[in-house]
Design a protein around this motif. Structure first.
Motif, PDB file in Angstrom:
ATOM      1  N   VAL A 117      73.584  34.765  52.356  1.00 41.05           N
ATOM      2  CA  VAL A 117      73.615  33.336  52.873  1.00 41.05           C
ATOM      3  C   VAL A 117      72.071  33.002  53.081  1.00 41.05           C
ATOM      4  O   VAL A 117      71.314  32.147  52.755  1.00 41.05           O
ATOM      5  CB  VAL A 117      74.491  33.006  53.704  1.00 41.05           C
ATOM      6  N   ASP A 118      71.585  33.936  53.922  1.00 39.33           N
ATOM      7  CA  ASP A 118      70.189  33.715  54.527  1.00 39.33           C
ATOM      8  C   ASP A 118      69.102  34.107  53.454  1.00 39.33           C
ATOM      9  O   ASP A 118      68.015  33.313  53.569  1.00 39.33           O
ATOM     10  CB  ASP A 118      69.991  34.813  55.621  1.00 39.33           C
ATOM     11  N   ALA A 119      69.466  34.818  52.540  1.00 36.38           N
ATOM     12  CA  ALA A 119      68.525  34.877  51.209  1.00 36.38           C
ATOM     13  C   ALA A 119      68.383  33.615  50.569  1.00 36.38           C
ATOM     14  O   ALA A 119      67.379  33.269  50.334  1.00 36.38           O
ATOM     15  CB  ALA A 119      68.741  35.964  50.351  1.00 36.38           C
ATOM     16  N   LEU A 120      69.449  32.861  50.359  1.00 35.17           N
ATOM     17  CA  LEU A 120      69.338  31.523  49.844  1.00 35.17           C
ATOM     18  C   LEU A 120      68.868  30.707  50.792  1.00 35.17           C
ATOM     19  O   LEU A 120      68.308  29.724  50.121  1.00 35.17           O
ATOM     20  CB  LEU A 120      70.892  31.366  49.469  1.00 35.17           C
ATOM     21  N   ALA A 121      68.878  30.725  51.891  1.00 28.81           N
ATOM     22  CA  ALA A 121      68.229  29.839  52.906  1.00 28.81           C
ATOM     23  C   ALA A 121      66.637  30.085  53.057  1.00 28.81           C
ATOM     24  O   ALA A 121      66.175  29.141  53.475  1.00 28.81           O
ATOM     25  CB  ALA A 121      68.900  29.900  54.196  1.00 28.81           C
ATOM     26  N   GLY A 122      66.479  31.405  52.618  1.00 32.75           N
ATOM     27  CA  GLY A 122      64.892  31.764  52.899  1.00 32.75           C
ATOM     28  C   GLY A 122      64.661  32.119  54.128  1.00 32.75           C
ATOM     29  O   GLY A 122      63.386  32.203  54.208  1.00 32.75           O
ATOM     30  N   ARG A 123      65.498  32.224  55.009  1.00 35.95           N
ATOM     31  CA  ARG A 123      65.015  32.516  56.402  1.00 35.95           C
ATOM     32  C   ARG A 123      66.365  33.254  56.845  1.00 35.95           C
ATOM     33  O   ARG A 123      67.417  33.026  56.609  1.00 35.95           O
ATOM     34  CB  ARG A 123      64.654  31.413  57.067  1.00 35.95           C
ATOM     35  N   GLN A 124      66.028  34.055  57.864  1.00 34.13           N
ATOM     36  CA  GLN A 124      67.298  34.729  58.765  1.00 34.13           C
ATOM     37  C   GLN A 124      67.609  33.680  59.815  1.00 34.13           C
ATOM     38  O   GLN A 124      66.807  33.142  60.654  1.00 34.13           O
ATOM     39  CB  GLN A 124      66.725  35.919  59.542  1.00 34.13           C
ATOM     40  N   THR A 125      69.145  33.455  59.794  1.00 34.95           N
ATOM     41  CA  THR A 125      69.711  32.315  60.533  1.00 34.95           C
ATOM     42  C   THR A 125      70.362  32.990  61.903  1.00 34.95           C
ATOM     43  O   THR A 125      70.620  32.240  62.763  1.00 34.95           O
ATOM     44  CB  THR A 125      70.082  31.277  59.819  1.00 34.95           C
ATOM     45  N   ARG A 126      70.621  34.235  61.483  1.00 32.93           N
ATOM     46  CA  ARG A 126      71.628  34.750  62.573  1.00 32.93           C
ATOM     47  C   ARG A 126      71.511  36.343  62.465  1.00 32.93           C
ATOM     48  O   ARG A 126      70.908  36.872  61.503  1.00 32.93           O
ATOM     49  CB  ARG A 126      73.223  34.477  62.263  1.00 32.93           C
ATOM     50  N   PRO A 127      71.812  37.129  63.505  1.00 34.49           N
ATOM     51  CA  PRO A 127      71.715  38.512  63.414  1.00 34.49           C
ATOM     52  C   PRO A 127      72.937  38.982  62.411  1.00 34.49           C
ATOM     53  O   PRO A 127      73.954  38.436  62.070  1.00 34.49           O
ATOM     54  CB  PRO A 127      72.284  38.929  64.917  1.00 34.49           C
ATOM     55  N   HIS A 128      72.608  40.269  61.955  1.00 35.88           N
ATOM     56  CA  HIS A 128      73.595  40.702  60.880  1.00 35.88           C
ATOM     57  C   HIS A 128      73.962  42.173  61.103  1.00 35.88           C
ATOM     58  O   HIS A 128      73.115  43.127  61.551  1.00 35.88           O
ATOM     59  CB  HIS A 128      72.868  40.777  59.787  1.00 35.88           C
ATOM     60  N   VAL A 142      74.729  44.667  66.176  1.00 34.22           N
ATOM     61  CA  VAL A 142      73.708  44.178  65.028  1.00 34.22           C
ATOM     62  C   VAL A 142      72.775  45.189  65.008  1.00 34.22           C
ATOM     63  O   VAL A 142      71.777  45.586  65.747  1.00 34.22           O
ATOM     64  CB  VAL A 142      73.060  42.941  65.529  1.00 34.22           C
ATOM     65  N   ARG A 143      72.537  45.398  63.711  1.00 35.04           N
ATOM     66  CA  ARG A 143      71.613  46.751  63.541  1.00 35.04           C
ATOM     67  C   ARG A 143      70.795  46.468  62.017  1.00 35.04           C
ATOM     68  O   ARG A 143      69.874  47.149  61.837  1.00 35.04           O
ATOM     69  CB  ARG A 143      72.190  48.175  63.578  1.00 35.04           C
ATOM     70  N   MET A 144      71.318  45.621  61.315  1.00 35.81           N
ATOM     71  CA  MET A 144      70.784  45.517  59.946  1.00 35.81           C
ATOM     72  C   MET A 144      69.819  44.517  59.907  1.00 35.81           C
ATOM     73  O   MET A 144      69.878  43.316  59.812  1.00 35.81           O
ATOM     74  CB  MET A 144      71.777  45.352  58.947  1.00 35.81           C
ATOM     75  N   ASP A 145      68.278  44.698  59.965  1.00 37.15           N
ATOM     76  CA  ASP A 145      67.315  43.826  60.001  1.00 37.15           C
ATOM     77  C   ASP A 145      66.701  43.856  58.730  1.00 37.15           C
ATOM     78  O   ASP A 145      67.072  44.387  57.734  1.00 37.15           O
ATOM     79  CB  ASP A 145      66.305  44.080  61.074  1.00 37.15           C
ATOM     80  N   ALA A 146      65.891  42.866  58.555  1.00 41.48           N
ATOM     81  CA  ALA A 146      65.211  42.652  57.283  1.00 41.48           C
ATOM     82  C   ALA A 146      64.575  44.006  56.861  1.00 41.48           C
ATOM     83  O   ALA A 146      64.510  44.202  55.652  1.00 41.48           O
ATOM     84  CB  ALA A 146      63.950  41.566  57.321  1.00 41.48           C
ATOM     85  N   HIS A 182      79.461  29.734  60.521  1.00 43.78           N
ATOM     86  CA  HIS A 182      78.054  29.519  60.469  1.00 43.78           C
ATOM     87  C   HIS A 182      77.477  29.572  58.967  1.00 43.78           C
ATOM     88  O   HIS A 182      76.716  29.040  58.707  1.00 43.78           O
ATOM     89  CB  HIS A 182      77.255  30.471  61.120  1.00 43.78           C
ATOM     90  N   ASP A 183      78.075  30.514  58.270  1.00 44.50           N
ATOM     91  CA  ASP A 183      77.431  30.656  56.868  1.00 44.50           C
ATOM     92  C   ASP A 183      78.074  29.703  55.957  1.00 44.50           C
ATOM     93  O   ASP A 183      77.276  29.228  55.380  1.00 44.50           O
ATOM     94  CB  ASP A 183      77.963  32.277  56.390  1.00 44.50           C
ATOM     95  N   LEU A 184      79.350  29.350  56.444  1.00 44.42           N
ATOM     96  CA  LEU A 184      79.881  28.156  55.556  1.00 44.42           C
ATOM     97  C   LEU A 184      79.138  26.731  55.731  1.00 44.42           C
ATOM     98  O   LEU A 184      78.823  26.045  54.698  1.00 44.42           O
ATOM     99  CB  LEU A 184      81.127  27.975  55.660  1.00 44.42           C
ATOM    100  N   ALA A 185      78.817  26.523  56.957  1.00 45.97           N
ATOM    101  CA  ALA A 185      78.096  25.364  57.178  1.00 45.97           C
ATOM    102  C   ALA A 185      76.843  25.450  56.624  1.00 45.97           C
ATOM    103  O   ALA A 185      76.184  24.271  56.097  1.00 45.97           O
ATOM    104  CB  ALA A 185      77.781  25.182  58.788  1.00 45.97           C
ATOM    105  N   LEU A 186      75.857  26.513  56.356  1.00 42.02           N
ATOM    106  CA  LEU A 186      74.635  26.780  56.048  1.00 42.02           C
ATOM    107  C   LEU A 186      74.957  26.631  54.520  1.00 42.02           C
ATOM    108  O   LEU A 186      74.095  25.857  53.747  1.00 42.02           O
ATOM    109  CB  LEU A 186      74.158  28.117  56.262  1.00 42.02           C
ATOM    110  N   LEU A 187      75.914  27.056  53.830  1.00 38.18           N
ATOM    111  CA  LEU A 187      76.050  27.203  52.392  1.00 38.18           C
ATOM    112  C   LEU A 187      76.204  25.511  51.903  1.00 38.18           C
ATOM    113  O   LEU A 187      75.744  25.081  51.011  1.00 38.18           O
ATOM    114  CB  LEU A 187      77.269  27.748  51.846  1.00 38.18           C
TER     115      LEU A 187
END
Length: 165
Positions: A33-44, A4-8, A153-158
């Motif tokens: 997905v995190d942009a749609l949620a408006g917050r970071q929900t997991r590492p990328h 995981v290295r791609m942070d905000a 995880h992403d599907l559950a959030l979507l």
């Protein structure tokens, strides 16, 4: 856990470079997905971007200037660039029928993915607005393959965002 290295901060650095290069793009994948949620929900591990195929050379030049180099080249479907020790950017060239019109991305098996203009929207990463693709399009792109834990995880959030069971 993936590398995981791609942070905000990196996301905003890449978006700024592409904006300066005049290269329209929209975030998809996990960061989308995190942009749609408006917050970071997991590492990328990476940043997936749909880009205007006509501006692909400018996007590539902007990323090379940031220290990225091509690791995987499956154009016209996608090209993945890496920055040693820091991040990955996965570009998905989208051909738009006309400025402001709908787009289409090539698929690996001769198929394609549609990008209706109405599904190009805005989300938020680290408190800043960012271009991204809609929940409907994200849900569609999560079809037809075996899901990993991050996909589930992403599907559950979507589904929570859209009220879809």
């Amino acid at each position: 856990m993936p590398d995981v290295r791609m942070d905000a901060t990196k996301v905003h650095e890449v978006l700024a470079a592409l904006r300066e290069a005049g290269c329209p793009c929209w975030i998809s994948g996990g960061w989308g997905v995190d942009a749609l949620a408006g917050r970071q929900t997991r590492p990328h591990r990476d940043l997936d971007l749909a880009i205007d195929a006509d501006r692909e050379p400018a996007a590539m030049a902007a990323l090379v200037a940031l220290g990225y180099s091509v690791e995987t080249d499956w154009r016209p479907v996608r090209v993945e660039l890496v920055e040693p020790g820091d991040g990955r950017v996965d570009l998905h060239p989208v051909v738009f029928e006309r400025p402001g019109g709908d787009g289409r991305q090539a698929g690996l098996d001769g198929d394609w993915f549609d990008y209706p203009r109405a599904d190009l929207t805005t989300g938020t990463i680290a408190g800043r607005p960012v271009p991204c693709i809609s929940p409907r399009l994200q849900l569609g792109f999560h079809q037809g393959y075996e899901h990993r834990d991050v996909d589930r995880h992403d599907l559950a959030l979507l589904r929570a965002l859209t009220g879809t069971p």
